[in-house]
Write an enzyme that holds these catalytic residues in place. Structure first.
Site, PDB file in Angstrom:
ATOM      1  N   ASN A 216      -1.353  -6.646  17.593  1.00 30.38           N
ATOM      2  CA  ASN A 216      -1.185  -7.238  16.259  1.00 30.38           C
ATOM      3  C   ASN A 216      -0.321  -8.492  16.348  1.00 30.38           C
ATOM      4  O   ASN A 216       0.474  -8.643  17.272  1.00 30.38           O
ATOM      5  CB  ASN A 216      -0.621  -6.216  15.260  1.00 30.38           C
ATOM      6  CG  ASN A 216       0.805  -5.812  15.578  1.00 30.38           C
ATOM      7  OD1 ASN A 216       1.740  -6.623  15.492  1.00 30.38           O
ATOM      8  ND2 ASN A 216       1.004  -4.540  15.948  1.00 30.38           N
ATOM      9  N   ASP A 219       5.420 -10.340  14.545  1.00 30.26           N
ATOM     10  CA  ASP A 219       6.589 -10.449  15.439  1.00 30.26           C
ATOM     11  C   ASP A 219       6.372 -11.364  16.647  1.00 30.26           C
ATOM     12  O   ASP A 219       7.292 -12.026  17.080  1.00 30.26           O
ATOM     13  CB  ASP A 219       7.049  -9.067  15.991  1.00 30.26           C
ATOM     14  CG  ASP A 219       7.099  -7.987  14.935  1.00 30.26           C
ATOM     15  OD1 ASP A 219       7.790  -8.202  13.932  1.00 30.26           O
ATOM     16  OD2 ASP A 219       6.446  -6.957  15.111  1.00 30.26           O
ATOM     17  N   TRP A 228      -5.759  -6.851   4.492  1.00 28.89           N
ATOM     18  CA  TRP A 228      -6.338  -5.753   3.722  1.00 28.89           C
ATOM     19  C   TRP A 228      -6.559  -6.151   2.268  1.00 28.89           C
ATOM     20  O   TRP A 228      -6.662  -5.297   1.402  1.00 28.89           O
ATOM     21  CB  TRP A 228      -5.424  -4.527   3.791  1.00 28.89           C
ATOM     22  CG  TRP A 228      -5.457  -3.832   5.116  1.00 28.89           C
ATOM     23  CD1 TRP A 228      -6.240  -2.764   5.456  1.00 28.89           C
ATOM     24  CD2 TRP A 228      -4.691  -4.142   6.293  1.00 28.89           C
ATOM     25  NE1 TRP A 228      -6.018  -2.403   6.765  1.00 28.89           N
ATOM     26  CE2 TRP A 228      -5.061  -3.223   7.310  1.00 28.89           C
ATOM     27  CE3 TRP A 228      -3.730  -5.102   6.588  1.00 28.89           C
ATOM     28  CZ2 TRP A 228      -4.507  -3.242   8.582  1.00 28.89           C
ATOM     29  CZ3 TRP A 228      -3.174  -5.123   7.859  1.00 28.89           C
ATOM     30  CH2 TRP A 228      -3.561  -4.203   8.837  1.00 28.89           C
ATOM     31  N   CYS A 264      -7.711  -1.607  10.861  1.00 32.73           N
ATOM     32  CA  CYS A 264      -7.293  -0.603  11.852  1.00 32.73           C
ATOM     33  C   CYS A 264      -8.270  -0.400  13.003  1.00 32.73           C
ATOM     34  O   CYS A 264      -7.867  -0.317  14.152  1.00 32.73           O
ATOM     35  CB  CYS A 264      -6.971   0.729  11.172  1.00 32.73           C
ATOM     36  SG  CYS A 264      -8.416   1.603  10.504  1.00 32.73           S
ATOM     37  N   ASP A 295       8.236   6.096   3.583  1.00 33.02           N
ATOM     38  CA  ASP A 295       9.664   6.409   3.476  1.00 33.02           C
ATOM     39  C   ASP A 295      10.113   7.577   4.360  1.00 33.02           C
ATOM     40  O   ASP A 295      11.255   8.023   4.289  1.00 33.02           O
ATOM     41  CB  ASP A 295      10.072   6.663   2.015  1.00 33.02           C
ATOM     42  CG  ASP A 295       9.131   7.655   1.324  1.00 33.02           C
ATOM     43  OD1 ASP A 295       8.334   8.304   2.042  1.00 33.02           O
ATOM     44  OD2 ASP A 295       9.191   7.776   0.093  1.00 33.02           O
ATOM     45  N   ASN A 297       9.477  10.820   4.497  1.00 30.08           N
ATOM     46  CA  ASN A 297       9.854  12.142   3.968  1.00 30.08           C
ATOM     47  C   ASN A 297       8.730  13.170   4.111  1.00 30.08           C
ATOM     48  O   ASN A 297       8.783  14.253   3.529  1.00 30.08           O
ATOM     49  CB  ASN A 297      10.291  12.025   2.503  1.00 30.08           C
ATOM     50  CG  ASN A 297       9.192  11.482   1.603  1.00 30.08           C
ATOM     51  OD1 ASN A 297       8.078  11.225   2.058  1.00 30.08           O
ATOM     52  ND2 ASN A 297       9.496  11.296   0.324  1.00 30.08           N
ATOM     53  N   HIS A 322      -8.324   6.221   9.070  1.00 33.56           N
ATOM     54  CA  HIS A 322      -7.489   5.332   9.872  1.00 33.56           C
ATOM     55  C   HIS A 322      -7.839   5.577  11.333  1.00 33.56           C
ATOM     56  O   HIS A 322      -8.064   6.713  11.745  1.00 33.56           O
ATOM     57  CB  HIS A 322      -6.005   5.603   9.618  1.00 33.56           C
ATOM     58  CG  HIS A 322      -5.088   4.755  10.449  1.00 33.56           C
ATOM     59  ND1 HIS A 322      -5.291   3.406  10.616  1.00 33.56           N
ATOM     60  CD2 HIS A 322      -3.982   5.057  11.178  1.00 33.56           C
ATOM     61  CE1 HIS A 322      -4.347   2.913  11.405  1.00 33.56           C
ATOM     62  NE2 HIS A 322      -3.550   3.892  11.760  1.00 33.56           N
ATOM     63  N   ASP A 345      -0.746   3.251  18.387  1.00 38.96           N
ATOM     64  CA  ASP A 345      -1.345   2.662  17.188  1.00 38.96           C
ATOM     65  C   ASP A 345      -0.927   1.204  17.082  1.00 38.96           C
ATOM     66  O   ASP A 345       0.257   0.901  16.913  1.00 38.96           O
ATOM     67  CB  ASP A 345      -0.903   3.447  15.947  1.00 38.96           C
ATOM     68  CG  ASP A 345      -1.742   3.115  14.719  1.00 38.96           C
ATOM     69  OD1 ASP A 345      -2.442   2.084  14.740  1.00 38.96           O
ATOM     70  OD2 ASP A 345      -1.696   3.888  13.740  1.00 38.96           O
ATOM     71  N   ASP A 387       2.342  16.268   3.009  1.00 34.35           N
ATOM     72  CA  ASP A 387       1.944  16.868   1.734  1.00 34.35           C
ATOM     73  C   ASP A 387       1.685  15.753   0.722  1.00 34.35           C
ATOM     74  O   ASP A 387       2.294  14.681   0.795  1.00 34.35           O
ATOM     75  CB  ASP A 387       3.052  17.788   1.204  1.00 34.35           C
ATOM     76  CG  ASP A 387       3.048  19.149   1.905  1.00 34.35           C
ATOM     77  OD1 ASP A 387       2.154  19.380   2.740  1.00 34.35           O
ATOM     78  OD2 ASP A 387       3.941  19.968   1.631  1.00 34.35           O
ATOM     79  N   SER A 407      -1.199  20.534  -0.084  1.00 37.90           N
ATOM     80  CA  SER A 407      -0.711  20.491   1.305  1.00 37.90           C
ATOM     81  C   SER A 407      -1.857  20.496   2.314  1.00 37.90           C
ATOM     82  O   SER A 407      -1.624  20.483   3.517  1.00 37.90           O
ATOM     83  CB  SER A 407       0.216  21.684   1.570  1.00 37.90           C
ATOM     84  OG  SER A 407      -0.516  22.887   1.459  1.00 37.90           O
ATOM     85  N   GLU A 440       0.774  26.811  10.442  1.00 38.87           N
ATOM     86  CA  GLU A 440       0.794  25.387  10.079  1.00 38.87           C
ATOM     87  C   GLU A 440       1.954  25.094   9.129  1.00 38.87           C
ATOM     88  O   GLU A 440       2.659  24.089   9.264  1.00 38.87           O
ATOM     89  CB  GLU A 440      -0.555  25.002   9.448  1.00 38.87           C
ATOM     90  CG  GLU A 440      -0.692  23.537   9.063  1.00 38.87           C
ATOM     91  CD  GLU A 440      -0.295  23.269   7.622  1.00 38.87           C
ATOM     92  OE1 GLU A 440       0.170  22.144   7.351  1.00 38.87           O
ATOM     93  OE2 GLU A 440      -0.432  24.179   6.774  1.00 38.87           O
ATOM     94  N   TYR A 516     -10.823   0.240   2.338  1.00 37.58           N
ATOM     95  CA  TYR A 516     -10.825   1.595   2.913  1.00 37.58           C
ATOM     96  C   TYR A 516      -9.457   2.276   2.866  1.00 37.58           C
ATOM     97  O   TYR A 516      -9.340   3.485   3.034  1.00 37.58           O
ATOM     98  CB  TYR A 516     -11.373   1.580   4.354  1.00 37.58           C
ATOM     99  CG  TYR A 516     -10.384   1.076   5.383  1.00 37.58           C
ATOM    100  CD1 TYR A 516      -9.674   1.957   6.188  1.00 37.58           C
ATOM    101  CD2 TYR A 516     -10.143  -0.294   5.548  1.00 37.58           C
ATOM    102  CE1 TYR A 516      -8.760   1.491   7.127  1.00 37.58           C
ATOM    103  CE2 TYR A 516      -9.249  -0.758   6.479  1.00 37.58           C
ATOM    104  CZ  TYR A 516      -8.551   0.138   7.261  1.00 37.58           C
ATOM    105  OH  TYR A 516      -7.644  -0.324   8.184  1.00 37.58           O
TER     106      TYR A 516
END
Length: 634
Positions: A216, A219, A228, A264, A295, A297, A322, A345, A387, A407, A440, A516
């Site tokens: 990519n 940087d 996108w 992607c 974020d 979480n 993806h 990735d 989730d 979930s 799981e 997408y």
């Protein structure tokens, strides 16, 4: 010097390279013959050097004489045969040698301290056929597929409708090896400290991580600029690329300016080309309903307004699909159970250690919830197992209300191409235990605990009371007929009353064209209905979106999201949604007559316009490694 190019290339699985430079693999001997050497001068010392400042401590300079046996630990040379004026020598590198372009020199001890004579250069690659190499892959058919195969299949679409397209990786085509080596030499790591960077190029996890950043353009002025937006002015639409060769050659030809544009699958396909070229077994992986957890979480939040419009207000998102990479190598830094397939990735989504790079994350670590291990395991874990929370958001009051949580939504039908066939192989069970099973859920809790999320108060999270709410009705969209570009779209909204008393429901419906990543682009249709459902009653409502309604607004991804937000009087809201991927008319290829090596063959390409509108300015784009010179556009 005779480099024995043909014989060495055959033995080292490098015959497909078009270069006239010796290209060999580490941990395996190659033969060279020196002519015009007198017998007295046959006591030789070799010097192999790589990088800008070769040195013995950095292992970028090695000196070795002729010995009687091959060394497994270091470079060595073994005499094979001699005549009065020539000598044939077998040179071996250790299986952990630095990869790259080497300069080979020789000094004759008979001439005292004379300066070494330069013999030329050769390129040393990773060796998945050598048991001592970190990239060793015992299955020969997999070596053929994941290192030597130049053509592949990439899967796309959505979880309800998986489609596929071919890709020309072309890792052995003209100049590609040089471009791959240039990528390493243009990386931030090399620019900051070239000596240290080159000394780490024996390590596939280091090389893979560096290249995930270089593919990519963020940087480091790398290969591809991502876009996108749905507007690709000033470059090529990502969906119009059919191979990596044009991209990599274009990058070099422009003076290493980023190529426009990638998404992607393009990033993943180019990284496949580069890693296969360097000898690291690599494949593309497609994850359907893929989470982008911005974020950290392990939860993705989606927001909808009262009319059912999908609001583009959260940093989190759920992509229809993806594509990333898996590369095969051992993880001595983590332990043997974490060796094998590693996730890399190159799509620039989130920064890792300050730059846009991702991985290698051990696939085994992802499955076991070991998100504290290097590299970027929390992000990859979320991609396949976060989730989902769906919220109703009122922009006027800024109040959000949980519609429902799920979930089992993220990480479906994780796919790759079969070895030696064009079939799809499902590898979902290699990334997680069965969705919804106790194991799981235990792994999910383990991951949250390792990230310190279990004990941390999150003001943005829904309460347990909100999560436990049960809706009074259920809804789903059923497909009526096929979805093809140029045809009307027919769906049926099915609503069912789950209670034993009547329910009045107000339904707001919208349809948007999307890219997408499920980012909404244009609203193409809206409607609303009010309905009373008797106890336990099910009702069906046909929906038709005509071709003229979406024709001008469809993106090159050919995707539409249909949403129904159901406001139940006296109950909680219910969200019904369906992502639609439309199929283009097929292109049919027929070979006319018998195909023979080194003989021209006629190929007929048939395209039928299946829509009721004239199609203008069509371009047929054709390529085939070693079948056509370059790319044909008609």
């Amino acid at each position: 010097i005779n480099w024995h190019l043909k014989e060495n290339a055959r033995d080292h699985h490098t015959s497909k390279f078009s270069s006239k430079e010796l290209t060999v693999r580490r941990g395996q001997p190659f033969t060279v013959t020196f002519n015009g050497i007198e017998e007295a001068e046959q006591n030789l010392t070799f010097i192999a050097e790589t990088g800008p400042k070769p040195s013995k401590p950095a292992k970028t300079e090695v000196t070795f004489g002729i010995s009687s046996t091959v060394s497994k630990e270091s470079w060595s040379a073994v005499l094979q045969s001699t005549t009065s004026n020539s000598v044939s020598i077998s040179i071996s590198s250790p299986p952990n040698a630095i990869i790259g372009r080497y300069k080979l020199s020789v000094r004759s001890t008979a001439r005292g301290s004379s300066s070494p004579a330069s013999l030329g250069t050769f390129v040393l690659l990773f060796n998945p056929w050598s048991s001592g190499d970190d990239v060793f892959l015992s299955n020969k058919a997999e070596c053929e597929e994941y290192v030597l195969e130049e053509f592949g299949i990439i899967f796309a679409g959505n979880k309800n409708h998986i489609n596929s397209f071919g890709w020309n990786f072309g890792q052995f085509q003209e100049d590609i090896l040089n471009i791959c080596l240039s990528m390493l030499d243009r990386s931030l790591n090399y620019r900051q400290d070239p000596v240290t960077d080159v000394s780490h190029r024996n390590d596939p996890k280091y090389v893979g991580r560096v290249l995930s950043a270089m593919v990519n353009a963020n940087d480091d002025h790398g290969v591809l600029l991502g876009n996108w937006s749905g507007n690709y002015d000033g470059g090529k639409s990502p969906s119009s690329w059919t191979g990596s060769v044009e991209i990599l050659q274009g990058w070099k030809k422009s003076g290493f300016k980023p190529v426009k544009y990638g998404q992607c699958w393009v990033f993943a396909a180019v990284l496949t080309t580069v890693l296969r070229c360097l000898g690291i077994p690599t494949r593309t992986i497609t994850n359907f309903s893929s989470a982008h957890d911005a974020d950290g979480n392990l939860r993705v939040d989606e927001f909808y307004d009262a009319d059912g419009n999908h609001l583009d207000r959260a940093a989190d998102s759920i992509w229809n699909f993806h594509v990333w990479n898996e590369s095969w190598f051992s993880r001595s830094d983590l332990g043997p159970s974490y060796s094998g397939w590693q996730v890399l990735d190159a799509t620039p989504q989130e920064e890792s250690e300050g730059i846009y790079q991702c991985g290698p994350a051990s696939r085994h670590a992802i499955k076991e919830g070991d998100v504290d291990l290097d590299y970027d395991c929390p992000f990859v874990f979320a991609e396949v197992n976060a989730d989902c929370m769906y919220w109703n958001y009122d922009p006027a009051t800024r109040k959000k209300t949980l519609i429902f949580s799920k979930s089992t939504e993220i990480g479906q039908s994780i796919s790759t191409k079969a070895v030696g066939r064009d079939d799809r192989v499902d590898v979902t069970n290699d990334y997680k235990y069965e969705e919804g099973s106790k194991k799981e859920r235990d792994i999910f809790k383990k991951a949250r605990k390792k990230l310190g999320l279990e004990d941390k108060f999150d003001p943005t999270a829904p309460t347990q009371e909100e999560i436990d709410q049960k809706p009074d009705i259920s809804g789903k969209f059923k497909v009526a007929g096929s979805f093809e570009v140029g045809k009307d779209l027919n769906l049926i909204l099915i609503l069912e009353n789950l209670q034993s008393d009547a329910k009045t429901v107000h339904v707001n419906m919208t349809a948007w064209t999307t890219v997408y990543t499920r980012k909404p682009v244009y609203e193409i249709w809206k409607d609303s209905i009010s309905v009373t459902l008797s106890p336990k009653e099910e009702k069906q409502f046909p929906i038709k979106i005509s071709y003229p309604e979406y024709q001008q607004q469809l993106t090159t991804d050919k995707m539409i999201q249909v949403t129904a937000l159901c406001h139940v009087e006296g109950g909680i809201q219910v969200l019904v949604q369906r992502d639609i991927t439309l199929d283009n008319p097929a292109v049919d290829i027929q070979v006319l007559g018998e195909a023979k090596v080194n003989k021209e063959v006629d190929v007929e390409v048939i395209f039928t316009n299946t829509i009721d509108v004239e199609v203008k300015d069509c371009v047929l784009h054709v390529q085939g490694n070693d079948l056509l010179r370059g790319i044909l556009e008609i």
